[in-house]
Scaffold this motif. Structure first.
Motif, PDB file in Angstrom:
ATOM      1  N   THR A 253     -10.838  -7.625   7.759  1.00  0.00           N
ATOM      2  CA  THR A 253     -11.382  -6.294   7.508  1.00  0.00           C
ATOM      3  C   THR A 253     -12.027  -5.701   8.758  1.00  0.00           C
ATOM      4  O   THR A 253     -11.752  -4.561   9.145  1.00  0.00           O
ATOM      5  CB  THR A 253     -12.429  -6.345   6.376  1.00  0.00           C
ATOM      6  OG1 THR A 253     -11.800  -6.799   5.185  1.00  0.00           O
ATOM      7  CG2 THR A 253     -13.039  -4.974   6.138  1.00  0.00           C
TER       8      THR A 253
ATOM      9  N   THR B 141      -7.757  -1.967   1.561  1.00  0.00           N
ATOM     10  CA  THR B 141      -6.446  -2.296   1.008  1.00  0.00           C
ATOM     11  C   THR B 141      -5.320  -1.567   1.708  1.00  0.00           C
ATOM     12  O   THR B 141      -4.168  -1.687   1.299  1.00  0.00           O
ATOM     13  CB  THR B 141      -6.418  -1.952  -0.486  1.00  0.00           C
ATOM     14  OG1 THR B 141      -6.988  -0.673  -0.683  1.00  0.00           O
ATOM     15  CG2 THR B 141      -7.164  -2.972  -1.281  1.00  0.00           C
TER      16      THR B 141
ATOM     17  N   ILE C 174      -9.664  -7.176  -1.334  1.00  0.00           N
ATOM     18  CA  ILE C 174      -9.549  -5.994  -2.201  1.00  0.00           C
ATOM     19  C   ILE C 174     -10.629  -5.943  -3.279  1.00  0.00           C
ATOM     20  O   ILE C 174     -10.612  -5.059  -4.130  1.00  0.00           O
ATOM     21  CB  ILE C 174      -8.155  -5.927  -2.868  1.00  0.00           C
ATOM     22  CG1 ILE C 174      -7.937  -7.086  -3.835  1.00  0.00           C
ATOM     23  CG2 ILE C 174      -7.050  -5.894  -1.818  1.00  0.00           C
ATOM     24  CD1 ILE C 174      -6.622  -7.015  -4.608  1.00  0.00           C
TER      25      ILE C 174
ATOM     26  N   VAL D 171       0.835  -1.209   0.000  1.00  0.00           N
ATOM     27  CA  VAL D 171       0.000   0.000   0.000  1.00  0.00           C
ATOM     28  C   VAL D 171       0.866   1.254   0.000  1.00  0.00           C
ATOM     29  O   VAL D 171       0.533   2.254  -0.650  1.00  0.00           O
ATOM     30  CB  VAL D 171      -0.962  -0.015   1.197  1.00  0.00           C
ATOM     31  CG1 VAL D 171      -1.669   1.324   1.359  1.00  0.00           C
ATOM     32  CG2 VAL D 171      -1.983  -1.133   1.024  1.00  0.00           C
TER      33      VAL D 171
ATOM     34  N   VAL E 102      -9.169  -1.948  -9.049  1.00  0.00           N
ATOM     35  CA  VAL E 102      -9.214  -1.366  -7.709  1.00  0.00           C
ATOM     36  C   VAL E 102      -9.169   0.160  -7.733  1.00  0.00           C
ATOM     37  O   VAL E 102      -9.885   0.815  -6.978  1.00  0.00           O
ATOM     38  CB  VAL E 102      -8.060  -1.915  -6.841  1.00  0.00           C
ATOM     39  CG1 VAL E 102      -8.089  -1.315  -5.446  1.00  0.00           C
ATOM     40  CG2 VAL E 102      -8.140  -3.440  -6.760  1.00  0.00           C
TER      41      VAL E 102
ATOM     42  N   PHE F 193      -2.715  -5.922   2.491  1.00  0.00           N
ATOM     43  CA  PHE F 193      -2.393  -6.614   1.245  1.00  0.00           C
ATOM     44  C   PHE F 193      -1.527  -7.844   1.530  1.00  0.00           C
ATOM     45  O   PHE F 193      -1.924  -8.981   1.244  1.00  0.00           O
ATOM     46  CB  PHE F 193      -1.657  -5.650   0.319  1.00  0.00           C
ATOM     47  CG  PHE F 193      -1.874  -5.908  -1.139  1.00  0.00           C
ATOM     48  CD1 PHE F 193      -2.712  -5.097  -1.870  1.00  0.00           C
ATOM     49  CD2 PHE F 193      -1.228  -6.943  -1.781  1.00  0.00           C
ATOM     50  CE1 PHE F 193      -2.914  -5.319  -3.234  1.00  0.00           C
ATOM     51  CE2 PHE F 193      -1.412  -7.178  -3.122  1.00  0.00           C
ATOM     52  CZ  PHE F 193      -2.263  -6.367  -3.860  1.00  0.00           C
TER      53      PHE F 193
END
Length: 432
Positions: free
Chosen positions: A237, A429, A370, A121, A174, A326
């Motif tokens: 998440t 992400t 993602i 990221v 994305v 990620f």
């Protein structure tokens, strides 16, 4: 006349995207190599001489980041990929140039001091800033802000994982979130440059293992693993969101930084596989489980790695580390696949190939995290020398994982959490 004007702008867009691709390839390659070598050096040196230092190392790294952010970068915060979405949605809003050194340095420091995230990221935001800077320099001659930002991202991701197609798809799926002629032109140009860079300078896959074969009879197991990968992504998440909210409520900077960092350090000290991006840990686990001396008691360690890698990543981000989920998604998903295959082999008498299931688990979890199954497909297949032998199982796992995760935690629900937390919650992400 209109065709000539369009041709001129398309040609210029293609040319500038080539230049952005080269700059971002160099940027991504330098961060990747610098982080990789320094991380291995520090980990090996400390583990051999004074393993107890693993407990405090993340505190050192995140404390340095805190002071850099406060004094060098003037308390300007990094918010991960949400920054890119914001600048693309609002034409007058731009990614300031300090994002390049900020994410580059902070991502590097987070990982080499053991913070349990990755540099993906950090690389994405830094390379997006390069594209945004090129757009600003073009002034009114360019109407392609999103295209140039996506060009930078495509090259950065392509070099990180040695896959120009994965970088291209990530930028489209994305970042752009739609396909247009100009997006295709810019991303293709940047991916071409990145592909040439990878071919000549960095053609070694991340994992030194070869895929042999897979059996059609294993498809039901790949489907089940895909669903489990989706659940793991949802767990990760929600964990990242909740931990970030919790740490945002701690107003004492010393407590916020050290509480999370010391908790990460305690987990690393107990399970060194969690150190940094954990790619080295994944290699060690694969080496261990494929040897004849493999002990079933090691399954408990793998189970802990599946559960604790997202926890360690969440705490790292909550404490102020730079990065995202990620790398944790890839690593935790791989551990999940290994655990699932071993359990099936011993309980059901199957002969599932552990490497195959490690890759499918990684793809399923990443795709769910993602919301990009095609990116996950080509990215994961590029992790090993002949990974495309697993094209069908990885494709299946990616889509099953993404669909299952979307059923449980729809993307609009996730977006609501972002806005409710006033942009202080990390994007799915990543954040910093």
């Amino acid at each position: 006349m209109r065709k000539k004007i369009l041709l001129y702008h398309y040609t210029r867009l293609f040319t500038v995207s080539l230049f952005i691709g080269l700059v971002c390839a160099i940027l991504a390659e330098s961060l990747k190599r610098l982080t990789e070598h320094t991380e291995h050096f520090m980990y090996n040196r400390i583990e051999e001489t004074e393993p107890l230092l693993l407990f405090v190392l993340p505190s050192v790294g995140i404390t340095i980041i805190y002071f850099l952010r406060k004094y060098l970068f003037k308390n300007r915060k990094n918010k991960g990929i949400t920054e890119i979405y914001k600048t693309l949605d609002q034409r007058k809003d731009h990614l300031p140039l300090f994002k390049i050194p900020s994410h580059y340095i902070n991502g590097f420091l987070t990982v080499i001091f053991g913070g349990s995230t990755g540099i993906e990221v950090s690389t994405v935001v830094a390379t997006a800033t390069v594209g945004n800077a090129a757009y600003e320099k073009g002034h009114t001659a360019f109407a392609y802000k999103k295209e140039l930002v996506c060009a930078g991202v495509a090259a950065g991701v392509a070099v990180l994982f040695g896959s120009p197609l994965a970088g291209w798809l990530f930028a489209v799926e994305v970042i752009a979130r739609k396909v247009s002629k100009t997006i295709l032109i810019s991303c293709t140009a940047a991916a071409l440059v990145a592909g040439l860079w990878v071919h000549f300078f960095d053609a070694v896959p991340l994992l030194p293992f070869a895929v042999n074969t897979w059996k059609v009879t294993s498809i039901p197991f790949y489907i089940i693993l895909g669903a489990l990968g989706g659940l793991l992504a949802v767990y990760t998440t929600i964990l990242v969101i909740r931990v970030k909210e919790l740490f945002a409520s701690i107003h004492n900077n010393f407590i916020r930084v050290n509480l999370g960092a010391l908790m990460v350090g305690s987990m690393i000290y107990s399970l060194p596989y969690l150190f940094g991006d954990s790619y080295h840990g994944l290699k060690e686990v694969l080496n261990t489980v494929t040897t004849s001396s493999f002990d079933l008691s090691f399954l408990w360690i793998i189970l802990l790695l599946v559960i604790l890698k997202p926890v360690a990543a969440s705490l790292t981000l909550g404490a102020g580390g730079d990065g995202g989920v990620f790398a944790p998604s890839i690593v935790a998903g791989s551990f999940l696949g290994i655990l699932f295959a071993i359990c099936c082999n011993y309980l059901l008498g199957t002969q599932l190939v552990l490497l195959n299931f490690a890759l499918v688990g990684a793809a399923a979890t990443l795709a769910a995290a993602i919301h990009a199954p095609l990116t996950s497909l080509f990215l994961v297949c590029s992790l090993v020398p002949n990974g495309f032998h697993l094209f069908t199982p990885v494709l299946l796992g990616s889509y099953v994982g993404k669909i299952c995760a979307a059923k449980i935690l729809p993307y609009n629900v996730y977006t609501y959490h972002l806005s409710a937390a006033k942009n202080e919650v990390p994007a799915i992400t990543g954040q910093s």
